[in-house]
Design a protein around this motif. Structure first.
Motif, PDB file in Angstrom:
ATOM      1  N   THR A  64       0.858  -1.182   0.000  1.00 31.95           N
ATOM      2  CA  THR A  64       0.000   0.000   0.000  1.00 31.95           C
ATOM      3  C   THR A  64       0.898   1.236   0.000  1.00 31.95           C
ATOM      4  N   THR A  65       0.291   2.406   0.087  1.00 35.24           N
ATOM      5  CA  THR A  65       1.083   3.640   0.047  1.00 35.24           C
ATOM      6  C   THR A  65       1.976   3.783   1.269  1.00 35.24           C
ATOM      7  N   ALA A  66       1.552   3.226   2.400  1.00 34.96           N
ATOM      8  CA  ALA A  66       2.314   3.438   3.641  1.00 34.96           C
ATOM      9  C   ALA A  66       2.896   2.159   4.221  1.00 34.96           C
ATOM     10  N   THR A  67       2.403   0.988   3.808  1.00 40.35           N
ATOM     11  CA  THR A  67       2.824  -0.257   4.451  1.00 40.35           C
ATOM     12  C   THR A  67       3.054  -1.363   3.429  1.00 40.35           C
ATOM     13  N   LEU A  68       3.770  -2.385   3.908  1.00 37.43           N
ATOM     14  CA  LEU A  68       3.856  -3.679   3.226  1.00 37.43           C
ATOM     15  C   LEU A  68       3.199  -4.702   4.145  1.00 37.43           C
ATOM     16  N   VAL A  69       2.215  -5.411   3.627  1.00 38.76           N
ATOM     17  CA  VAL A  69       1.472  -6.376   4.439  1.00 38.76           C
ATOM     18  C   VAL A  69       1.790  -7.781   3.948  1.00 38.76           C
ATOM     19  N   CYS A  70       2.373  -8.604   4.848  1.00 38.44           N
ATOM     20  CA  CYS A  70       2.698 -10.002   4.526  1.00 38.44           C
ATOM     21  C   CYS A  70       1.716 -10.908   5.257  1.00 38.44           C
ATOM     22  N   THR A  71       1.179 -11.895   4.552  1.00 42.92           N
ATOM     23  CA  THR A  71       0.264 -12.847   5.177  1.00 42.92           C
ATOM     24  C   THR A  71       0.761 -14.261   4.935  1.00 42.92           C
ATOM     25  N   ARG A  75       7.081 -10.786  20.983  1.00 43.43           N
ATOM     26  CA  ARG A  75       8.144  -9.962  21.567  1.00 43.43           C
ATOM     27  C   ARG A  75       8.997  -9.310  20.475  1.00 43.43           C
ATOM     28  N   LEU A  76       9.364 -10.068  19.474  1.00 48.96           N
ATOM     29  CA  LEU A  76      10.222  -9.538  18.420  1.00 48.96           C
ATOM     30  C   LEU A  76       9.469  -8.552  17.524  1.00 48.96           C
ATOM     31  N   CYS A  77       8.179  -8.771  17.307  1.00 54.46           N
ATOM     32  CA  CYS A  77       7.392  -7.812  16.522  1.00 54.46           C
ATOM     33  C   CYS A  77       7.307  -6.463  17.235  1.00 54.46           C
ATOM     34  N   LEU A  78       7.146  -6.497  18.553  1.00 59.14           N
ATOM     35  CA  LEU A  78       7.159  -5.245  19.331  1.00 59.14           C
ATOM     36  C   LEU A  78       8.517  -4.570  19.218  1.00 59.14           C
ATOM     37  N   GLN A 111      -0.972  -9.481  13.609  1.00 51.28           N
ATOM     38  CA  GLN A 111      -2.391  -9.804  13.762  1.00 51.28           C
ATOM     39  C   GLN A 111      -2.609 -11.251  13.348  1.00 51.28           C
ATOM     40  N   ILE A 112      -3.426 -11.962  14.126  1.00 49.66           N
ATOM     41  CA  ILE A 112      -3.724 -13.367  13.814  1.00 49.66           C
ATOM     42  C   ILE A 112      -5.232 -13.543  13.720  1.00 49.66           C
ATOM     43  N   GLU A 113      -5.664 -14.133  12.606  1.00 46.57           N
ATOM     44  CA  GLU A 113      -7.072 -14.460  12.395  1.00 46.57           C
ATOM     45  C   GLU A 113      -7.176 -15.975  12.224  1.00 46.57           C
ATOM     46  N   SER A 114      -8.139 -16.569  12.899  1.00 45.14           N
ATOM     47  CA  SER A 114      -8.239 -18.034  12.827  1.00 45.14           C
ATOM     48  C   SER A 114      -9.656 -18.495  13.153  1.00 45.14           C
ATOM     49  N   LYS A 115     -10.033 -19.598  12.553  1.00 44.09           N
ATOM     50  CA  LYS A 115     -11.291 -20.273  12.866  1.00 44.09           C
ATOM     51  C   LYS A 115     -11.001 -21.760  13.010  1.00 44.09           C
ATOM     52  N   GLU A 116     -11.616 -22.337  13.997  1.00 42.38           N
ATOM     53  CA  GLU A 116     -11.359 -23.750  14.269  1.00 42.38           C
ATOM     54  C   GLU A 116     -11.767 -24.604  13.071  1.00 42.38           C
ATOM     55  N   ASN A 117     -10.867 -25.538  12.698  1.00 43.79           N
ATOM     56  CA  ASN A 117     -11.050 -26.484  11.587  1.00 43.79           C
ATOM     57  C   ASN A 117     -11.075 -25.807  10.209  1.00 43.79           C
ATOM     58  N   GLY A 159      -8.509 -23.005   9.529  1.00 48.31           N
ATOM     59  CA  GLY A 159      -7.154 -22.541   9.281  1.00 48.31           C
ATOM     60  C   GLY A 159      -6.848 -21.233   9.999  1.00 48.31           C
ATOM     61  N   THR A 160      -5.612 -20.770   9.787  1.00 48.74           N
ATOM     62  CA  THR A 160      -5.105 -19.585  10.496  1.00 48.74           C
ATOM     63  C   THR A 160      -4.387 -18.677   9.511  1.00 48.74           C
ATOM     64  N   LYS A 161      -4.596 -17.360   9.688  1.00 51.37           N
ATOM     65  CA  LYS A 161      -3.892 -16.360   8.885  1.00 51.37           C
ATOM     66  C   LYS A 161      -3.093 -15.451   9.821  1.00 51.37           C
ATOM     67  N   VAL A 162      -1.795 -15.353   9.562  1.00 49.63           N
ATOM     68  CA  VAL A 162      -0.929 -14.471  10.331  1.00 49.63           C
ATOM     69  C   VAL A 162      -0.566 -13.289   9.434  1.00 49.63           C
ATOM     70  N   ILE A 163      -0.805 -12.070   9.946  1.00 46.78           N
ATOM     71  CA  ILE A 163      -0.571 -10.858   9.162  1.00 46.78           C
ATOM     72  C   ILE A 163       0.542 -10.042   9.802  1.00 46.78           C
ATOM     73  N   LEU A 164       1.554  -9.704   8.999  1.00 44.24           N
ATOM     74  CA  LEU A 164       2.672  -8.872   9.447  1.00 44.24           C
ATOM     75  C   LEU A 164       2.643  -7.566   8.665  1.00 44.24           C
ATOM     76  N   GLY A 165       2.575  -6.431   9.370  1.00 47.39           N
ATOM     77  CA  GLY A 165       2.520  -5.130   8.713  1.00 47.39           C
ATOM     78  C   GLY A 165       3.823  -4.349   8.939  1.00 47.39           C
ATOM     79  N   PHE A 166       4.472  -3.948   7.852  1.00 45.74           N
ATOM     80  CA  PHE A 166       5.725  -3.198   7.929  1.00 45.74           C
ATOM     81  C   PHE A 166       5.483  -1.752   7.480  1.00 45.74           C
ATOM     82  N   GLN A 167       5.948  -0.804   8.275  1.00 48.01           N
ATOM     83  CA  GLN A 167       5.875   0.601   7.869  1.00 48.01           C
ATOM     84  C   GLN A 167       6.980   0.909   6.874  1.00 48.01           C
TER      85      GLN A 167
END
Length: 460
Positions: free
Chosen positions: A383-390, A433-436, A443-449, A451-459
């Motif tokens: 995006t204009t301000a961030t890189l989002v990795c999932t 700890r390392l992300c801080l 950010q983590i999004e998940s639903k039982e059975n 799957g799980t999505k882990v989102i990393l946002g870089f400025q």
């Protein structure tokens, strides 16, 4: 020398500033009164000068009173609070005429005095305010009109005022000191509460908090800040206690298993196959123990050490491919498919080593909790301000109530339901700890059975 208390220091500082202010006020009052008194005397003298100039005439170099007898009678019978003294002299200062109220006294003619200027002098022992007005015949001075008024009453008023101000000054300061001390005591009362609360707080008693003052002033902010500090200290100590307890439990378990296995092994002779099986089992437990110690040391190392960061330009594409390559054996064992959605090369400025630990822990979790032949999807969106990795997997997922706990140390969601999945429960704690530390939005999004999505946002 004994130090003054905080309350007395406040009162003393207030007293010093007030004393300076009162001194200025008293000086202004005295100056205004003195100016007013002299202004009144000067106005009266000028009025007398104007009046008496109308009662004289100049003939043949002589100063003559128009109505001398009448003038003397008026001057003799006139009763004033501050009578004017009138005297006429010639150009050399010799007496020509004077008002009867002078009696045997004479006003002093001062040849050095500036004409028509008021000045202070003495009439014998009496302080007077005097003026010398030249009398002209044509352009030649043939004499002077001298008018004077007593300053005794004015001096008495000024002296009384000065005495009153001088005497009242220390009394006012003493009264103000005790008032300031009382007000200061009331104002710093929350500080006493801070001291009392601080005295009862120990490492075993962190529940006490400072009562917040009613006024939302600086002391309110100080009390609230200290309470927040106590909350953080209490939480840190509680986390330390919990961490110590969990760590000791996690370390004790593999050691107990290894000890029990070895004890069983030496009770009687075994064949080579049994020795190999038990030794391999012990080696796996030692490896698990070693991995646990490594993660504990990593947590301790990066508790709060920004100075250890090595910021550099990092290629996200290369880093993701490198992490996938490291885990290629476990990926192939479960026959997983890694799908990379990169439309171009992406770069961020961060610590390459720490970012690789973050991605590696996320990927190993995705591998562990994915089912056979599942797909792990990697995507980078700019995006204009961030890189989002999932990083998305289609594994067993996490329940909604467990999502709030997954970053707790040693916490593993429904570990009893999946005993085949091994782990220490420290991976996501390290990621958090390392992300801080690297200021990466996690950010983590998940639903039982599902799957799980882990989102990393870089400025950027």
């Amino acid at each position: 020398m004994q130090q003054l208390s905080f309350k007395n220091r406040i009162a003393s500082n207030y007293l010093i500033s007030t004393a300076l202010l009162i001194s200025v006020v008293f000086f202004v009052i005295y100056s205004i009164v003195r100016y007013s008194v002299y202004l009144k005397v000067n106005a009266d003298i000028q009025s007398e000068v104007v009046k008496h100039l109308k009662e004289i005439e100049v003939k043949e170099n002589c100063v003559l009173l128009v109505r001398e007898e009448q003038w003397k009678s008026i001057q003799f019978n006139k009763v004033d609070v501050s009578p004017a003294f009138i005297q006429f002299v010639d150009e050399l200062g010799a007496l020509v005429e004077k008002s009867p109220n002078l009696k045997q006294k004479l006003l002093k003619y001062n040849p050095d005095a500036i004409n028509n200027e008021l000045f202070d002098t003495k009439l014998e022992n009496i302080s007077v305010r005097q003026i010398q007005v030249p009398l002209y015949q044509g352009t030649k001075i043939i004499g002077f009109l001298i008018v004077a008024m007593s300053l005794e009453d004015s001096a008495m008023v000024l002296n009384n005022l000065f005495t009153i101000l001088l005497v009242s000054f220390p009394f006012i300061l003493i009264i103000l000191f005790f008032i300031a001390r009382f007000i200061a005591g009331r104002s710093i009362k929350p500080i006493s509460s801070i001291i009392e609360t601080s005295n009862i707080i120990t490492k075993d008693n962190l529940k006490s908090r400072i009562p917040l003052p009613q006024n939302r002033d600086e002391l309110f902010t100080l009390s609230k800040t200290i309470n927040n500090l106590l909350d953080r200290v209490e939480n840190a100590i509680e986390r330390e206690k919990q961490f110590t307890s969990d760590a000791s439990h996690e370390l004790r378990t593999p050691l107990a298993v290894i000890k029990g296995t070895l004890e069983v092994l030496i009770r009687k002779p075994r064949n080579a196959e049994e020795y190999k099986e038990k030794i391999d089992f012990c080696i796996s437990e030692v490896n698990r123990l070693n991995h646990l110690v490594d993660e504990l040391l990593l947590l301790a190392r990066f508790e709060n050490q920004k100075q250890t960061l090595k910021i550099e330009k990092v290629s996200l594409n290369a880093l993701f491919l490198d992490i996938i390559s490291r885990n290629s054996l476990t990926i192939s064992d479960k026959k997983l498919n890694c799908n990379l959605d990169f439309v171009k090369d992406y770069y961020v400025h961060t610590d390459s080593y720490l970012l690789s630990i973050i991605v590696n822990n996320i990927l190993t979790n995705a591998i562990k909790y994915s089912k056979q032949k599942d797909t792990i999807h990697f995507e980078i969106v700019e995006t204009t301000a961030t890189l989002v990795c999932t990083i998305t997997d289609t594994g067993i997922g996490i329940t909604a109530e467990d999502l709030q706990k997954i970053f707790d140390q040693f916490y593993r969601s429904k570990s009893n339901d999946h005993p085949e999945i091994k782990g220490t429960g420290l991976g996501l704690s390290i990621v958090k700890r390392l992300c801080l530390l690297l200021q990466i939005e996690l950010q983590i999004e998940s639903k039982e059975n599902e799957g799980t999505k882990v989102i990393l946002g870089f400025q950027k």
